[in-house]
Design a protein around this motif. Structure first.
Motif, mmCIF file in Angstrom:
data_model
loop_
_atom_site.group_PDB
_atom_site.id
_atom_site.type_symbol
_atom_site.label_atom_id
_atom_site.label_comp_id
_atom_site.label_asym_id
_atom_site.label_seq_id
_atom_site.Cartn_x
_atom_site.Cartn_y
_atom_site.Cartn_z
ATOM 1 N N PRO A 153 -39.911 -3.365 33.837
ATOM 2 C CA PRO A 153 -40.665 -1.769 33.746
ATOM 3 C C PRO A 153 -41.694 -2.229 32.564
ATOM 4 O O PRO A 153 -41.826 -3.034 32.100
ATOM 5 C CB PRO A 153 -39.616 -1.037 32.932
ATOM 6 C CG PRO A 153 -38.421 -1.817 33.474
ATOM 7 C CD PRO A 153 -38.677 -3.102 33.477
ATOM 8 N N GLY A 154 -42.714 -1.078 32.874
ATOM 9 C CA GLY A 154 -44.250 -1.248 32.136
ATOM 10 C C GLY A 154 -43.654 -0.910 30.709
ATOM 11 O O GLY A 154 -42.762 -0.312 30.474
ATOM 12 N N PRO A 155 -44.839 -1.123 29.879
ATOM 13 C CA PRO A 155 -44.655 -0.959 28.402
ATOM 14 C C PRO A 155 -44.227 0.487 28.139
ATOM 15 O O PRO A 155 -44.715 1.475 28.828
ATOM 16 C CB PRO A 155 -46.239 -1.136 27.932
ATOM 17 C CG PRO A 155 -47.107 -0.905 29.194
ATOM 18 C CD PRO A 155 -46.394 -1.217 30.148
ATOM 19 N N TRP A 156 -43.723 0.577 27.135
ATOM 20 C CA TRP A 156 -43.045 1.969 26.690
ATOM 21 C C TRP A 156 -44.266 2.714 26.018
ATOM 22 O O TRP A 156 -45.128 2.219 25.372
ATOM 23 C CB TRP A 156 -42.027 2.040 25.861
ATOM 24 C CG TRP A 156 -40.518 1.653 26.601
ATOM 25 C CD1 TRP A 156 -40.400 0.537 26.840
ATOM 26 C CD2 TRP A 156 -39.542 2.387 27.102
ATOM 27 N NE1 TRP A 156 -39.033 0.250 27.446
ATOM 28 C CE2 TRP A 156 -38.713 1.634 27.551
ATOM 29 C CE3 TRP A 156 -39.477 3.842 26.807
ATOM 30 C CZ2 TRP A 156 -37.547 2.346 28.267
ATOM 31 C CZ3 TRP A 156 -38.471 4.295 27.438
ATOM 32 C CH2 TRP A 156 -37.273 3.759 28.103
ATOM 33 N N LEU A 157 -44.168 4.049 25.978
ATOM 34 C CA LEU A 157 -45.346 5.041 25.659
ATOM 35 C C LEU A 157 -45.362 4.646 23.956
ATOM 36 O O LEU A 157 -44.373 4.627 23.330
ATOM 37 C CB LEU A 157 -45.219 6.248 26.028
ATOM 38 C CG LEU A 157 -45.299 6.678 27.226
ATOM 39 C CD1 LEU A 157 -44.926 8.209 27.710
ATOM 40 C CD2 LEU A 157 -46.949 6.414 27.563
ATOM 41 N N PRO A 158 -46.735 4.795 23.451
ATOM 42 C CA PRO A 158 -46.671 4.787 21.842
ATOM 43 C C PRO A 158 -46.269 6.055 21.152
ATOM 44 O O PRO A 158 -46.222 7.061 21.710
ATOM 45 C CB PRO A 158 -48.169 4.176 21.731
ATOM 46 C CG PRO A 158 -48.631 4.803 22.865
ATOM 47 C CD PRO A 158 -48.006 4.528 24.080
#
Length: 393
Positions: free
Chosen positions: A374-379
């Motif tokens: 999965p793509g990076p988690w939101l900051p």
């Protein structure tokens, strides 16, 4: 002297904050914390216990309007007043006016259109055999629904996605400021156009026209603030509810199999998704209008308090074995939509979209599976979600 826990020092906190919240809960329900990037200079109280979080969400001594204490947030300066930065009686007045236009009947009437949009997105996505679920499905569904509901032109939606995500999950203060300023400008132009032309058989048009029994109406700034809140909250949360919900199912094959074999579990599955990995990690800031105690910890007047919705939902004092994803559990009492006066106005719409989206996706992609990392988690610590979810079928 109160110890300050620097959340930015915990490796992997952004991707998986749950072990950190569990460590904090073991030491007590309330802690003084320093935020991770990009807000790492900010210090506030964080409530991590379920019982204490639920009580804090309903405590009138914790104000949402920082103006009372000389605090004004960036989006409030640029956008205007909206429900999340007001207290009674102003909040009562605004919610009453919005509730006259954003009714349960309106949400129920949307169901056939939600299903139609869902089917069209799956028609376009499924022949390829693989996709980023966020890009192909879980983003375009709620953004189309909320834009049609409010009356936002189709051509503006691609830009709106970029601006809204940067506004609620900023990569830097400067980028957040620029995105919020552009959103304020855009919404002001949209409202003025609708007001001048009298057009719009949509929610925003109704909000412009609606009046209460005593003739009260929303001001231009309040309209802009309401449109901002409904647009952002109306799609960012649902995007991440669908994405995180699918991710939870695909990483728990026994639960996925259970749901596929008995779709009557769908409603409880959505509630468990909200509890297990809800789309709002922490409530927006509250301010101590007077000195008070939460969980035995004294909080001084003017200090900022953040209520941990994600942390509270994993409290073993409320939910047995809380780190286990179980679609058959009774998740009632979860805090994913908040509690009290500020309980999410759009909760019925989010639930309707998630149920329709998940049922249709699982029925039409029977061998759905992860197709990479999965793509990076939101900051940040407001919105909990991932930027991409590669899947195949």
């Amino acid at each position: 002297m109160v110890d300050v826990v620097d959340l930015g020092e915990f490796s992997g906190f952004q991707e998986n904050p749950h072990p950190v919240y569990a460590q904090l809960r073991e030491r007590g329900p309330v802690h003084r914390v320093r935020m991770p990037a990009p807000a790492q200079e900010q210090v506030a109280w964080l409530v991590v216990g379920h019982e204490e979080a639920r009580a804090a969400l309903a405590d009138p001594r914790l104000a949402k309007d920082g103006n009372k204490l000389g605090i004004t947030f960036l989006d409030e300066e640029q956008i205007g007043k909206y429900l999340l930065v007001t207290d009674p009686p102003q909040h009562t007045r605004l919610r009453k006016l919005v509730s006259r236009a954003f009714t349960m009947r309106r949400v129920e009437a949307l169901r056939p259109r939600i299903q139609q949009i869902t089917d069209e997105l799956l028609d376009a996505m499924l022949p390829s055999g693989r996709a980023d679920l966020v890009e192909a499905f879980s983003f375009p569904l709620p953004i189309t629904v909320i834009c049609e509901l409010l009356g936002v032109p189709e051509l503006d939606r691609a830009e709106f996605r970029k601006l809204s995500t940067e506004s609620v999950a900023p990569t830097s203060f400067d980028s957040q400021e620029a995105a919020t300023a552009r959103l304020a400008e855009y919404l002001g132009e949209l409202i003025e156009d609708k007001r001048c032309t009298g057009s719009g058989d949509d929610l925003l048009g109704d909000l412009i026209r609606t009046t209460s029994e005593d003739g009260d109406r929303l001001s231009a700034g309040e309209l802009r603030g309401m449109a901002y809140l409904l647009l952002l909250a109306g799609h960012e949360t649902t995007v991440n509810l669908i994405t995180s919900g699918v991710h939870a199912l695909l990483t728990h094959p026994d639960q996925l199999a259970g749901l596929r074999s008995d779709m009557s579990l769908l409603d409880s599955a959505v509630e468990e998704m909200l509890r297990y990995e809800g789309p709002v990690e922490n409530g927006t800031f509250r301010f101590a209008a007077e000195a008070l105690e939460i969980g035995g910890v004294r909080i001084e007047q003017g200090e900022e308090v953040m209520v941990g919705l994600t942390a509270g939902n994993r409290d073993p004092a409320r939910h047995c074995d809380p780190d286990r994803f179980d679609i058959r559990r009774d998740p009632r009492g979860h805090l994913a939509f908040g509690h009290g006066l500020h309980f999410c106005l759009g909760a019925p719409l989010a639930r309707a979209e998630a149920r329709i989206a998940l049922r249709s996706l699982l029925e039409r992609a029977p061998d759905l599976a992860l197709d990479g990392t999965p793509g990076p988690w939101l900051p940040g610590m407001l919105i909990r979600g991932m930027r991409a979810l590669p899947v195949r079928w």
